[in-house]
Design a protein around this motif. Structure first.
Motif, mmCIF file in Angstrom:
data_model
loop_
_atom_site.group_PDB
_atom_site.id
_atom_site.type_symbol
_atom_site.label_atom_id
_atom_site.label_comp_id
_atom_site.label_asym_id
_atom_site.label_seq_id
_atom_site.Cartn_x
_atom_site.Cartn_y
_atom_site.Cartn_z
ATOM 1 N N VAL A 36 0.593 -0.911 0.104
ATOM 2 C CA VAL A 36 0.211 0.241 -0.069
ATOM 3 C C VAL A 36 0.830 1.197 0.072
ATOM 4 O O VAL A 36 0.367 2.410 -0.778
ATOM 5 C CB VAL A 36 -1.221 -0.204 1.184
ATOM 6 C CG1 VAL A 36 -1.592 1.443 1.359
ATOM 7 C CG2 VAL A 36 -1.871 -0.831 0.855
ATOM 8 N N LEU A 37 2.073 0.924 0.909
ATOM 9 C CA LEU A 37 3.040 2.346 1.165
ATOM 10 C C LEU A 37 3.671 2.718 -0.349
ATOM 11 O O LEU A 37 3.797 4.196 -0.700
ATOM 12 C CB LEU A 37 3.680 2.053 1.660
ATOM 13 C CG LEU A 37 3.015 2.303 3.602
ATOM 14 C CD1 LEU A 37 4.984 1.536 4.859
ATOM 15 C CD2 LEU A 37 2.615 3.470 3.806
ATOM 16 N N GLU A 44 9.016 9.120 1.879
ATOM 17 C CA GLU A 44 8.329 8.868 3.707
ATOM 18 C C GLU A 44 8.003 7.589 3.208
ATOM 19 O O GLU A 44 8.601 6.771 3.949
ATOM 20 C CB GLU A 44 7.886 9.571 4.409
ATOM 21 C CG GLU A 44 8.478 10.809 4.517
ATOM 22 C CD GLU A 44 7.891 12.295 5.464
ATOM 23 O OE1 GLU A 44 6.907 11.703 6.401
ATOM 24 O OE2 GLU A 44 8.334 13.333 5.566
ATOM 25 N N ASP A 45 7.312 7.168 2.708
ATOM 26 C CA ASP A 45 6.170 5.983 2.601
ATOM 27 C C ASP A 45 7.137 5.055 2.052
ATOM 28 O O ASP A 45 7.408 3.564 2.120
ATOM 29 C CB ASP A 45 5.238 6.385 1.378
ATOM 30 C CG ASP A 45 3.843 7.106 2.119
ATOM 31 O OD1 ASP A 45 4.240 7.582 3.561
ATOM 32 O OD2 ASP A 45 3.023 7.596 1.425
ATOM 33 N N ARG A 46 7.672 5.421 0.917
ATOM 34 C CA ARG A 46 8.859 4.904 0.476
ATOM 35 C C ARG A 46 10.177 3.867 1.123
ATOM 36 O O ARG A 46 10.138 2.617 1.458
ATOM 37 C CB ARG A 46 9.649 4.832 -0.891
ATOM 38 C CG ARG A 46 10.350 4.233 -1.439
ATOM 39 C CD ARG A 46 10.816 4.079 -2.803
ATOM 40 N NE ARG A 46 10.656 5.864 -3.563
ATOM 41 C CZ ARG A 46 10.317 5.933 -4.312
ATOM 42 N NH1 ARG A 46 9.254 4.907 -4.755
ATOM 43 N NH2 ARG A 46 9.336 7.197 -4.334
ATOM 44 N N GLU A 52 9.076 -2.374 6.849
ATOM 45 C CA GLU A 52 8.300 -2.669 7.316
ATOM 46 C C GLU A 52 9.054 -4.333 6.361
ATOM 47 O O GLU A 52 8.917 -5.604 6.329
ATOM 48 C CB GLU A 52 7.318 -2.832 6.329
ATOM 49 C CG GLU A 52 6.349 -0.987 7.194
ATOM 50 C CD GLU A 52 6.116 -1.809 8.605
ATOM 51 O OE1 GLU A 52 5.842 -3.093 9.076
ATOM 52 O OE2 GLU A 52 5.866 -0.281 9.385
ATOM 53 N N LEU A 53 8.629 -4.347 4.631
ATOM 54 C CA LEU A 53 9.607 -5.548 3.998
ATOM 55 C C LEU A 53 10.720 -6.021 5.165
ATOM 56 O O LEU A 53 11.154 -7.243 4.811
ATOM 57 C CB LEU A 53 10.317 -5.047 2.674
ATOM 58 C CG LEU A 53 9.382 -4.654 2.062
ATOM 59 C CD1 LEU A 53 9.898 -3.910 0.159
ATOM 60 C CD2 LEU A 53 8.272 -5.629 1.664
ATOM 61 N N GLY A 76 11.157 -9.028 -4.738
ATOM 62 C CA GLY A 76 10.685 -7.763 -5.655
ATOM 63 C C GLY A 76 10.106 -6.576 -4.895
ATOM 64 O O GLY A 76 9.633 -6.091 -6.068
ATOM 65 N N LEU A 77 9.390 -6.412 -4.026
ATOM 66 C CA LEU A 77 8.482 -5.556 -3.682
ATOM 67 C C LEU A 77 9.960 -4.804 -3.369
ATOM 68 O O LEU A 77 9.654 -2.698 -3.596
ATOM 69 C CB LEU A 77 7.556 -5.398 -2.320
ATOM 70 C CG LEU A 77 6.293 -6.310 -3.017
ATOM 71 C CD1 LEU A 77 5.489 -6.778 -1.918
ATOM 72 C CD2 LEU A 77 5.646 -5.140 -3.820
#
Length: 84
Positions: A36-37, A44-46, A52-53, A76-77
């Motif tokens: 989602v981010l 900042e989201d990245r 989180e990853l 991959g993400l």
């Protein structure tokens, strides 16, 4: 989604059970939050997505070969987050 991951993280730490259901669910939620981010435009989201990853990957790698496909999805993400 961010609040859900934070709440689940606190429950998982508090439970400290031998059952892996909560930690596995938390790792999956972290991957979903990262997805989602990454859909947003912000740096900042990245950065949050990458954090989180990293946390999710740590659990999945420690959980064994049955979760190797999850690790590949996380990689991959992570590549997507870095613009590759």
């Amino acid at each position: 989604m961010t609040d859900a991951v934070a709440g689940l993280a606190s429950i998982t730490v508090a439970a400290q059970a031998r059952d892996v259901s909560l930690p596995r669910l938390l790792a999956r939620a972290r991957v979903e939050l990262a997805s989602v981010l990454l859909a947003g435009p912000g740096q900042e989201d990245r950065q949050r997505a990458l954090a989180e990853l990293d946390a999710a990957e740590q659990w999945f790698r420690g959980a064994g070969d049955a979760f190797a496909w999850r690790v590949a999805a996380i990689e991959g993400l992570r590549a997507k987050a870095r613009g590759r």
